[in-house]
Design a protein around this motif. Structure first.
Motif, PDB file in Angstrom:
ATOM      1  N   VAL A 106      78.207  43.997 -43.162  1.00  0.00           N
ATOM      2  CA  VAL A 106      76.861  43.632 -43.608  1.00  0.00           C
ATOM      3  C   VAL A 106      76.996  43.023 -44.991  1.00  0.00           C
ATOM      4  N   SER A 107      76.540  41.769 -45.138  1.00  0.00           N
ATOM      5  CA  SER A 107      76.781  41.008 -46.365  1.00  0.00           C
ATOM      6  C   SER A 107      75.466  40.567 -46.997  1.00  0.00           C
ATOM      7  N   PRO A 108      75.104  41.085 -48.168  1.00  0.00           N
ATOM      8  CA  PRO A 108      73.903  40.619 -48.867  1.00  0.00           C
ATOM      9  C   PRO A 108      74.146  39.218 -49.456  1.00  0.00           C
ATOM     10  N   VAL A 109      73.183  38.325 -49.302  1.00  0.00           N
ATOM     11  CA  VAL A 109      73.295  36.973 -49.858  1.00  0.00           C
ATOM     12  C   VAL A 109      71.942  36.526 -50.388  1.00  0.00           C
ATOM     13  N   SER A 110      71.981  35.461 -51.154  1.00  0.00           N
ATOM     14  CA  SER A 110      70.759  34.770 -51.576  1.00  0.00           C
ATOM     15  C   SER A 110      70.995  33.282 -51.380  1.00  0.00           C
ATOM     16  N   ALA A 111      70.391  32.733 -50.339  1.00  0.00           N
ATOM     17  CA  ALA A 111      70.526  31.302 -50.096  1.00  0.00           C
ATOM     18  C   ALA A 111      69.887  30.496 -51.219  1.00  0.00           C
TER      19      ALA A 111
ATOM     20  N   ASP B 211      65.454  44.749 -55.756  1.00  0.00           N
ATOM     21  CA  ASP B 211      66.289  45.474 -56.713  1.00  0.00           C
ATOM     22  C   ASP B 211      67.416  46.180 -55.972  1.00  0.00           C
ATOM     23  N   ARG B 212      68.351  46.757 -56.720  1.00  0.00           N
ATOM     24  CA  ARG B 212      69.546  47.351 -56.124  1.00  0.00           C
ATOM     25  C   ARG B 212      69.215  48.476 -55.154  1.00  0.00           C
TER      26      ARG B 212
END
Length: 483
Positions: free
Chosen positions: A361-366, A338-339
């Protein structure tokens, strides 16, 4: 006394006000390309770590008389003559031991030998020859790698003479050295220089426009999934070919109007896993990451957002910074958090990797693709900064403002004079400052100048390197007149 106290207080106030309170190293000038990897191998307690420190030129490896202190490899840049190489310190090799820990170390040493271009076999000049040494040399001969045999601990001429007994092992040449006292180190460095490949290990660039990106991270971070996600959607050009190391693949892909050459590497395991399972995987994963970094302009450290940053993550990222590459930190699996948890993960990441406060810093979802386009945009932006050249006129207008606002602090009753700044190189950016007494410029002021360069010219994502160079008076006059 009061005058010196007042000056010191003023300088402290300047440092506290203008210099970020972090442990980031002051960037140095770019190094020459890497000519290869050199592995130090040998039986326990032969002085490999002392020799490692001697060749590197600083105390890096832990040194102790107790055998078996070095269980993990240490990696550091070293120079032999005109050639730069990566020096790898390994644990004590005992091929005949049935101890599980020793067997695990032996497997790691064997893999390190397989990755090395040159092997330095360290023997003890004061110890008699044993069957274990015969087994060790048999392993090295089967590797078919160039091997330099060294009799360490030859601290005086008598011990050097006694070391000739080691010729019973069958080597053609034996160098007698004392890592502790520095005897014979010059001859060893000459031998390493001669054994290294003549040309640096640089892969030919088939597409100069492609952004070379090394993907590094632990096996469970989702690195392969991210690679698949990047070239699996909306691809215009995809090409796979073998890399320079085992299990590494180069993938050329075009996305969002830019070409990316993705250099995939083996996963880097946490040390706790290595110790617990005695796995040899970590022994070569860092070496593979190093080789990938030598070819890359941007390194992406991929981490699992649900897991804390590990010591190995910081170590490998430090190696990337040491090489002057651009850096992007990607936190994968954001779809599982969650956030609030994601924000906490970003905060913890920045805290544990505080030596790169300039890295994004980069949030991702592969898995879902969220954040991947933004990550590619960040990589492209860092690459542009990596290749950017700042006009000399803009640099010196900036420099005049810096000197007017905060001139360098005094040292020994006088302040160094700074005359001129120019950008000497790109990829990565290197700035050169002409100064009267470079050695008297305080490290905090050097950091201040680097931070102001980054801030003014938006040099985020790459190490900013500033070299201070002394010039003779007539050369300084000529440089001033050109302005």
């Amino acid at each position: 006394m009061s005058t010196s106290r007042r000056k010191r207080t003023e300088e402290d106030e300047f440092i506290d006000a203008e210099i970020p309170d972090d442990d980031a190293p002051i960037p140095e000038a770019p190094r020459e390309p890497l000519h290869g990897l050199v592995a130090l191998v040998g039986r326990p307690n032969t002085g490999k770590s002392t020799l490692f420190n001697r060749l590197v030129g600083r105390r890096v490896a832990i040194v102790h008389d107790e055998p078996g202190v070095t269980r993990d490899r240490h990696y550091a840049d070293a120079t032999a003559g005109t050639k730069r190489y990566m020096l790898v310190d390994t644990g004590g090799l005992d091929p005949e031991s049935d101890d599980p820990m020793r067997q695990g170390i032996a497997r790691q040493v064997e893999l390190a030998i397989g990755e090395a271009d040159v092997v330095v076999c360290v023997l003890d000049a004061r110890a008699p020859v044993t069957p274990a040494e015969h087994a060790e040399l048999g392993l090295l001969r089967r590797s078919q790698k160039p091997v330099i045999y060294v009799a360490n601990k030859a601290d005086n001429p008598r011990l050097e003479t006694e070391a000739t007994d080691l010729y019973r092992l069958g080597m053609d040449k034996l160098l007698s050295v004392s890592a502790l006292h520095g005897r014979g180190i010059g001859d060893l460095e000459d031998a390493i220089e001669a054994a290294l490949p003549r040309e640096p290990r640089i892969e030919p660039r088939e597409d100069e426009d492609a952004i070379r990106v090394a993907l590094i991270g632990r096996p469970n971070a989702g690195k392969s999934s991210l690679v698949n996600r990047i070239f699996g959607e909306e691809r215009m050009l995809v090409d796979g070919r073998p890399g320079t190391t085992r299990d590494a693949i180069d993938i050329l892909v075009e996305r969002r109007g830019r070409k990316f050459l993705l250099i995939d590497t083996a996963g880097i395991r946490r040390k706790s896993k290595v110790h617990k399972e005695g796995s040899p995987i970590e022994a070569v994963s860092v070496l593979k990451a190093i080789r990938a970094m030598e070819r890359a302009e941007v390194v992406v450290l991929l981490c699992d957002a649900a897991e804390p940053i590990a010591e190995q993550d910081a170590k490998v990222l430090g190696l990337a910074v040491d090489r002057g590459t651009g850096v992007v930190i990607a936190l994968n699996k954001m779809d599982l958090l969650d956030r609030k948890t994601m924000d906490k993960a970003e905060e913890d990441t920045r805290d544990k990797l505080s030596f790169v406060p300039w890295a994004e810093v980069s949030p991702v979802s592969a898995k879902t693709g969220r954040g991947v386009d933004r990550l590619l945009d960040q990589i492209a932006s860092v690459s542009d900064v990596y290749r950017r050249r700042v006009p000399t006129g803009e640099l010196n207008r900036f420099f005049e403002q810096v000197l007017a606002t905060h001139p360098p602090p005094t040292h020994g009753g006088r302040a160094p004079r700074l005359f001129y700044i120019t950008q000497a190189e790109t990829s990565p950016p290197l700035f050169v400052v002409l100064a009267s007494d470079p050695e008297k410029i305080h490290f905090s002021y050097r950091r201040y100048v680097a931070n102001q360069l980054r801030k003014t010219f938006k040099l985020d994502g790459v190490p900013v390197r500033v070299k201070y160079k002394a010039r003779r008076r007539r050369e300084l006059k000529a440089s001033t007149e050109k302005r």
